[in-house]
Design an enzyme around this catalytic site. Sequence first.
Site, PDB file in Angstrom:
ATOM      1  N   ILE A 158       0.879  -1.179   0.000  1.00 54.16           N
ATOM      2  CA  ILE A 158       0.000   0.000   0.000  1.00 54.16           C
ATOM      3  C   ILE A 158       0.910   1.221   0.000  1.00 54.16           C
ATOM      4  CG2 ILE A 158      -1.843   1.211   1.223  1.00 54.16           C
ATOM      5  CD1 ILE A 158      -2.484  -1.535   2.600  1.00 54.16           C
TER       6      ILE A 158
ATOM      7  N   CYS B 224       4.807  -2.565   2.885  1.00 49.72           N
ATOM      8  CA  CYS B 224       4.987  -3.739   2.040  1.00 49.72           C
ATOM      9  C   CYS B 224       3.890  -4.775   2.293  1.00 49.72           C
ATOM     10  CB  CYS B 224       6.328  -4.408   2.344  1.00 49.72           C
ATOM     11  SG  CYS B 224       7.767  -3.493   1.805  1.00 49.72           S
TER      12      CYS B 224
ATOM     13  N   GLU C 271       4.164  -7.951   2.898  1.00 49.43           N
ATOM     14  CA  GLU C 271       4.450  -8.881   3.993  1.00 49.43           C
ATOM     15  C   GLU C 271       4.067  -8.278   5.340  1.00 49.43           C
ATOM     16  OE1 GLU C 271       6.302  -7.826   1.567  1.00 49.43           O
ATOM     17  OE2 GLU C 271       7.884  -9.217   1.000  1.00 49.43           O
TER      18      GLU C 271
ATOM     19  N   CYS D 250      11.857  -7.502   1.492  1.00 51.57           N
ATOM     20  CA  CYS D 250      12.854  -6.469   1.802  1.00 51.57           C
ATOM     21  C   CYS D 250      13.391  -6.677   3.219  1.00 51.57           C
ATOM     22  CB  CYS D 250      12.255  -5.074   1.638  1.00 51.57           C
ATOM     23  SG  CYS D 250      11.289  -4.536   3.052  1.00 51.57           S
TER      24      CYS D 250
HETATM   25  N1  THU Z   1       7.471  -4.223  -1.736  1.00 48.06           N
HETATM   26  C1  THU Z   1       6.766  -5.140  -1.018  1.00 48.06           C
HETATM   27  O1  THU Z   1       5.547  -5.030  -0.859  1.00 48.06           O
HETATM   28  N2  THU Z   1       7.435  -6.174  -0.472  1.00 48.06           N
HETATM   29  C2  THU Z   1       8.783  -6.350  -0.579  1.00 48.06           C
HETATM   30  O2  THU Z   1       9.344  -7.154   0.146  1.00 48.06           O
HETATM   31  C3  THU Z   1       9.520  -5.584  -1.587  1.00 48.06           C
HETATM   32  C4  THU Z   1       8.907  -4.265  -1.928  1.00 48.06           C
HETATM   33  C5  THU Z   1       6.745  -3.091  -2.319  1.00 48.06           C
HETATM   34  C6  THU Z   1       7.040  -1.759  -1.683  1.00 48.06           C
HETATM   35  C7  THU Z   1       6.730  -0.803  -2.808  1.00 48.06           C
HETATM   36  O3  THU Z   1       5.343  -0.501  -2.764  1.00 48.06           O
HETATM   37  C8  THU Z   1       7.018  -1.595  -4.076  1.00 48.06           C
HETATM   38  O4  THU Z   1       7.077  -2.955  -3.684  1.00 48.06           O
HETATM   39  C9  THU Z   1       8.322  -1.211  -4.758  1.00 48.06           C
HETATM   40  O5  THU Z   1       9.376  -1.236  -3.858  1.00 48.06           O
END
Ligand code: THU
Length: 146
Positions: A46, A56, A58, A94
């Site tokens: 979001i 993120c 997760e 991440c």
């Molecule tokens: N993102 C995630 O939702 N999970 C991760 O572990 C990697 C990155 C999202 C954050 C952001 O909205 C987009 O991916 C680009 O970084």
Amino acid sequence: MTGEEARRLARAALRARDNAYAPYSRWTVGAALLAKDGSLTVGCNIENAAYGPTNCAERTALFSAVAQGKRRFLAVAIAGGREGEQPRDFCPPCGVCRQALAEFCGPELEILLVRSAEEAELHTLGELLPLAFTPASLAQGEEEAL
Ligand code: THU
């Protein structure tokens, strides 16, 4: 996690990705968290116009599960890629999400990276976040202070 649980989790992560709100990066991610009670909680990324408040997938899943009273988890599945496309590759969590998971999960937590309903790669939190700083690290400090 059984093969059936892995397939269920993979499908849920891919579906959760459809709800991602990612107008800035156009990178959509879905996650599905399997609790030890067998229940499943999903999350998506979001984003925010101010960028920093972005959450993120997760952590959305983890925080939602904790808010529902769940604290013990077996596995998490993650699927991510460019908006409107099938994931081209595996999307690893991440560093912030690895740390957030380590608050509630041990190194044995299974992390399933999902490319499609048929293609997934299994890792563990211990493998992706070695030498983690956890609640046990703080507890050790308390013992020494006594
Ligand atoms: N993102 C995630 O939702 N999970 C991760 O572990 C990697 C990155 C999202 C954050 C952001 O909205 C987009 O991916 C680009 O970084």
